[in-house]
Every structure is written in C-alpha cells, then in structure tokens.
Design a protein around this motif. Structure first.
Motif, short mmCIF file in Angstrom:
data_model
loop_
_atom_site.label_atom_id
_atom_site.label_comp_id
_atom_site.label_asym_id
_atom_site.label_seq_id
_atom_site.Cartn_x
_atom_site.Cartn_y
_atom_site.Cartn_z
N GLY A 1 6.04 -29.15 6.35
CA GLY A 1 7.26 -28.60 5.79
C GLY A 1 7.30 -27.10 5.96
N PRO A 2 8.31 -26.44 5.41
CA PRO A 2 8.43 -24.98 5.54
C PRO A 2 7.38 -24.25 4.72
N GLU A 3 6.89 -23.12 5.24
CA GLU A 3 5.90 -22.32 4.53
C GLU A 3 6.49 -21.77 3.23
N GLN A 4 5.63 -21.70 2.21
CA GLN A 4 6.02 -21.13 0.93
C GLN A 4 5.03 -20.01 0.59
N ALA A 5 5.47 -18.77 0.73
CA ALA A 5 4.60 -17.62 0.54
C ALA A 5 4.76 -17.05 -0.86
N SER A 6 3.64 -16.63 -1.47
CA SER A 6 3.65 -16.01 -2.79
C SER A 6 2.78 -14.76 -2.76
N VAL A 7 3.21 -13.73 -3.50
CA VAL A 7 2.46 -12.47 -3.54
C VAL A 7 2.12 -12.13 -5.00
N ARG A 8 1.46 -10.99 -5.18
CA ARG A 8 0.93 -10.60 -6.48
C ARG A 8 1.97 -10.75 -7.60
N GLY A 9 1.55 -11.44 -8.67
CA GLY A 9 2.40 -11.63 -9.83
C GLY A 9 3.32 -12.82 -9.75
N GLU A 10 3.42 -13.45 -8.59
CA GLU A 10 4.30 -14.61 -8.46
C GLU A 10 3.55 -15.89 -8.84
N SER B 1 -16.27 -7.67 -7.47
CA SER B 1 -15.54 -7.46 -6.22
C SER B 1 -14.08 -7.87 -6.35
N VAL B 2 -13.83 -8.99 -7.00
CA VAL B 2 -12.45 -9.44 -7.21
C VAL B 2 -11.69 -8.44 -8.06
N LEU B 3 -12.33 -7.92 -9.10
CA LEU B 3 -11.68 -6.93 -9.95
C LEU B 3 -11.35 -5.65 -9.18
N ARG B 4 -12.25 -5.22 -8.30
CA ARG B 4 -11.97 -4.01 -7.50
C ARG B 4 -10.77 -4.24 -6.59
N LYS B 5 -10.70 -5.41 -5.98
CA LYS B 5 -9.57 -5.71 -5.12
C LYS B 5 -8.27 -5.78 -5.94
N PHE B 6 -8.36 -6.33 -7.14
CA PHE B 6 -7.18 -6.38 -8.01
C PHE B 6 -6.73 -4.97 -8.37
N ASP B 7 -7.68 -4.11 -8.77
CA ASP B 7 -7.32 -2.72 -9.12
C ASP B 7 -6.73 -2.00 -7.92
N SER B 8 -7.31 -2.25 -6.74
CA SER B 8 -6.80 -1.59 -5.54
C SER B 8 -5.36 -1.99 -5.25
N SER B 9 -5.04 -3.25 -5.53
CA SER B 9 -3.68 -3.75 -5.26
C SER B 9 -2.65 -3.07 -6.16
N LEU B 10 -3.07 -2.57 -7.34
CA LEU B 10 -2.14 -1.92 -8.24
C LEU B 10 -1.66 -0.57 -7.71
N ASN B 11 -2.47 0.02 -6.83
CA ASN B 11 -2.16 1.37 -6.33
C ASN B 11 -1.39 1.35 -5.01
N ARG B 12 -1.00 0.16 -4.55
CA ARG B 12 -0.31 0.06 -3.28
C ARG B 12 1.21 0.07 -3.50
#
Length: 226
Positions: free
Chosen positions: A143-152, A215-226
């Motif tokens: 079927g069609p792709e269903q993409a989700s990003v941060r917070g979705e 490591s997951v927390l660092r990546k999460f924190d990094s995503s907040l600054n983008r």
C-alpha cells in the motif's frame, strides 16, 4: 525500581488528539531512569533489527521504547525473518526523533500463484522466537507509504501486515503502546517453501542498556535543536 509509565493514561492521551507532549515526556523520563541506573532494565535486540527497551509489562498491556539504527557504533543485528509482519496486539506509537515510514501490506489468499506463505511467530520467555509455516498462502500487495516524524502519533491494528523502514543512513526512536488482542497471533510473511526455524533474541546487560538509553536521549535532545 522507579515507575513513571502508566499505559492507560498514555493510551488516553494518545487517543485524545493532544497526547504527543505526554508521550514524549513519559519516554524521556523512562529512558533517564534506565540511563542513570534507577531502572534496572535489560534491552533486547529484536530480530527485526531495532533495540527494544521493555519499559512496562502488565497483563496484556505493554510499553516499550524502540530505537532504530546505529547507537554509538552498534549496528543492527542481521535480519533473520521477513520484515513483513503483523502483530497480535494493537499498536500506538509516538515518534521521539527521526522519520519512520510504515508500508502497509495486503495479504490476499492465493493458492495458484502465491508470493508468500504466512508464518506464525511464537515468542518464549527465554528469548527464543519459534517461526513456523502455516497452511495459508497469499499474494502480497504494498500500500502507500505512511511517514511519521517527531511528535506524531500513528496506530496499527493487530493482524495488519506492514513493514517499518527508515530513510537510508538515519536513526529514529519511538514510544510504543501495545494492547494484546485475545486469540491473535504474531505473524510474518516468508518463503512459500520455507521451513520452521528459531531465532534467539540478543539481550543486553544493565550497563549496556544504560549506555544505549543515554545515546537515545542524546539523539532526542539533538533533535530539539534542529
């Protein structure tokens, strides 16, 4: 052990349409407990390639954090089973960072020219997955792709075949709520003439799990600054 996760509260928040803040916060608190050693948890490398932090198990309810991709140079384990699968449980997932793509798959009964056989997956407490062929032959259609990003937040009902993928070279993490549906089974699509086999899930010790949580927390924190 610290407890910061309540499945029922998170489920209500997720289905209210305003729950991403609550789910993101619950994930961060749980990961911080793991990272600092307040929650003695052993992460698992799932056969589908992601790292699972089993935060809560209560009867037919469960809460996990799934981390996809490399963590501090740790690569995903080789895939031993088909990436096309269907859960025995209803899934609600909130993306913590990155981009997650779900590809729904229709499995249509087809005995003349099947593309796949349906396999039943039985997971045992010892960490072993037994994957056995069933009599059901199918033809699969994407079927069609269903993409989700941060917070979705996205959901998948039990029994719906799908594949979860990430854009090449990226990482992602999700908070996952699962409610087991009675009389349902975990399933995968495999070779028409494939044989039964077993897969052993790799379990990390507490210190390895804590490092991965950091490591997951660092990546999460990094995503907040983008």
């Amino acid at each position: 052990m610290a407890e910061t996760v309540d499945y029922r509260l998170l489920e209500r928040a997720a289905t209210s349409g305003r729950g991403s803040t609550e789910l993101l916060g619950a994930a961060v608190l749980a990961l911080d407990e793991i990272a600092t050693g307040r929650r003695k948890l052993r992460a698992i490398r799932h056969p589908l390639g992601f790292m699972c932090f089993p935060v809560q198990r209560e009867g037919n309810l469960g809460v996990c954090v799934h981390a996809f991709g490399s963590l501090d140079g740790t690569v995903s384990a080789p895939l031993h089973t088909s990436p096309a699968h269907a859960h025995s449980w209803d899934l609600i997932s909130c993306v913590l960072y990155g981009r997650v793509i779900n590809l729904p798959i229709r499995a249509l009964d087809e005995r003349e020219r099947p593309t796949h056989r349906v396999y039943q997956v039985t997971s045992r407490p010892c960490g072993e997955d037994e994957i056995r062929p069933t009599a059901r032959l199918v033809r699969s259609e994407n079927g069609p792709e269903q993409a989700s990003v941060r917070g979705e937040i996205y959901s998948l009902p039990a029994g719906e075949f799908h594949t979860t993928v990430l854009p090449a070279g990226t990482t992602s993490a999700t908070l996952v709520l699962g409610r087991v549906r009675p009389n349902s089974h975990d399933l995968s699509l495999g070779l028409v003439d494939g044989a039964a086999h077993r897969v052993i899930r790799q379990t990390y010790d507490v210190s390895q799990s804590a490092r991965s949580a950091r490591s997951v927390l660092r990546k999460f924190d990094s995503s907040l600054n983008r």
